[in-house]
Write an enzyme that holds these catalytic residues in place. Structure first.
Site, short mmCIF file in Angstrom:
data_model
loop_
_atom_site.label_atom_id
_atom_site.label_comp_id
_atom_site.label_asym_id
_atom_site.label_seq_id
_atom_site.Cartn_x
_atom_site.Cartn_y
_atom_site.Cartn_z
N THR A 220 0.83 -1.17 -0.05
CA THR A 220 -0.03 0.01 0.11
C THR A 220 0.98 1.39 0.04
O THR A 220 1.85 1.32 0.79
CB THR A 220 -0.96 0.03 1.24
N GLY A 272 1.33 -3.66 5.23
CA GLY A 272 1.69 -5.23 5.58
C GLY A 272 0.42 -6.02 5.67
O GLY A 272 -0.54 -5.75 4.71
N ASP A 273 0.38 -6.78 6.51
CA ASP A 273 -0.63 -7.73 6.46
C ASP A 273 -2.05 -7.16 6.86
O ASP A 273 -2.12 -7.27 8.03
CB ASP A 273 -0.35 -9.17 7.37
#
Length: 361
Positions: A220, A272-273
């Site tokens: 992102t 990230g996740d």
């Protein structure tokens, strides 16, 4: 008390002059400190675009949209904008968000199809509706009705090739868990459902079908801008996780998760996740921690550690910036880089944060 004609008494005149000098000094200090642009990853052209906008006097919102739009056009890392990260069906969709740190208004789109301008669509939601988020094909209809180009095929030669190779590898790895079958492309059923051979192992977080989140399959751009007036905005854009289950929405368009901004306090951006991170609203946590007096370094580290305690295998990172322009990063599971441009810098500077250390300037 001595007076000068019809003017103020001298003592009041001196006080008035002193206040003007102090006010002028405050504005001088602010102009030397701002504008400031900070972004996840070395997305240099995006940061430069946002900086040019902010330095020319544009608002923080305008600068964020300009910066994130640049990343969408450049298809940063193949994970921002059109042409990347196909889902299980081979389709690319867009998630994006923009937040005004003065008014607390937010506009977001999620799982948007057929429209490539994610951050601009998010801004249209904020400016031309009282909603916060629109999703899917209806988000596309709204964006096009408000003037954005479309419908557009968001796939690319690269994304289709990536998807084709994944299909040839029996759709492995993927994001399914506790389902059968595990070794082809479905259709999937819950484990225990009377279907095919139930002796097969389920797909799960620790199974052969698990998907490791990393910069090359899920990323992102999260950006914050402090404009010349000291007002703050934040924004994000992503095409989500590669080979995600169709309909999946990550943390990108979720305020408080991928980004958050309050002009009186500061801002945060995350990557990230997203499926894990959005459960903790880490950027909201960071900004609230700074409101309570924590420095950016401590606030970012605290938010990351809250997630790691519950999910020790997760991968993620955060940048934090306060209203004074001090910034820091924290990460877990990978090495993180974030980019900054502010007065006194000749160009964008990239800061590297190691999983066990923190970088701040």
């Amino acid at each position: 008390m001595v007076t000068v004609g019809k003017h103020l008494p001298i003592t009041r005149l001196l006080l008035f002059t002193l206040l003007c000098i102090l006010a002028g000094g405050s504005e001088l200090e602010k102009s030397e400190q701002y504008p400031l642009v900070i972004s996840t990853w070395p997305f240099l052209e995006a940061v430069r675009a946002a900086w040019r906008a902010a330095d020319s006097g544009s608002s923080a919102i305008d600068a964020v949209v300009e910066g994130c739009s640049t990343c969408e056009e450049l298809r940063c890392d193949g994970t921002v904008g059109p042409g990347g990260s196909p889902d299980e069906n081979g389709e690319t969709t867009i998630d994006a968000m923009v937040m005004n740190g003065v008014t607390m208004e937010v506009g977001a789109v999620a799982g948007m199809r057929y429209v490539k301008d994610g951050i601009k669509a998010a801004r249209l939601v904020m400016e031309y509706s009282t909603h916060t988020m629109l999703v899917g094909e209806k988000a596309s209809v709204f964006a096009i009705s408000m003037g954005l180009p479309g419908p557009t095929n968001l796939s690319s030669t690269e994304s289709i090739e990536k998807w084709t190779k994944w299909k040839e590898n029996n759709c492995q790895p993927n994001f399914r868990k506790n389902v059968i079958p595990t070794d082809n492309c479905g259709p999937y059923r819950p484990k225990g459902y009377t279907y095919q051979d139930e002796t097969k192992c389920s797909v799960g977080p620790n199974g052969s079908g698990s998907f490791h989140i990393g910069p090359n399959n899920h990323d992102t751009i999260s950006m914050a801008v402090v404009d010349k007036k000291g007002q703050i905005a934040a924004g994000t854009s992503t095409n989500g996780a590669t080979f995600k289950i169709p309909g999946r929405v990550g943390d990108g368009p979720i305020p408080g998760s991928s980004a958050y901004a309050i002009s009186e306090v500061g801002a945060c951006g995350a990557t990230g996740d997203g499926d894990i991170m959005m459960r903790f609203l880490p950027c909201y946590q960071v900004v609230e921690s700074m409101r309570l007096g924590l420095e950016p370094r401590a606030a970012a580290q605290d938010a990351i550690s809250r997630i790691a305690r519950k999910y020790p295998d997760f991968t993620g990172a955060i940048f934090a910036v306060n209203k004074s322009g001090h910034h820091a990063g924290a990460c877990y599971g990978w090495t993180f880089q974030y980019s900054v441009m502010k007065p006194g810098m000749n160009d964008v500077e990239v800061f590297t944060v190691l999983p066990e250390t923190r970088s701040v300037r």
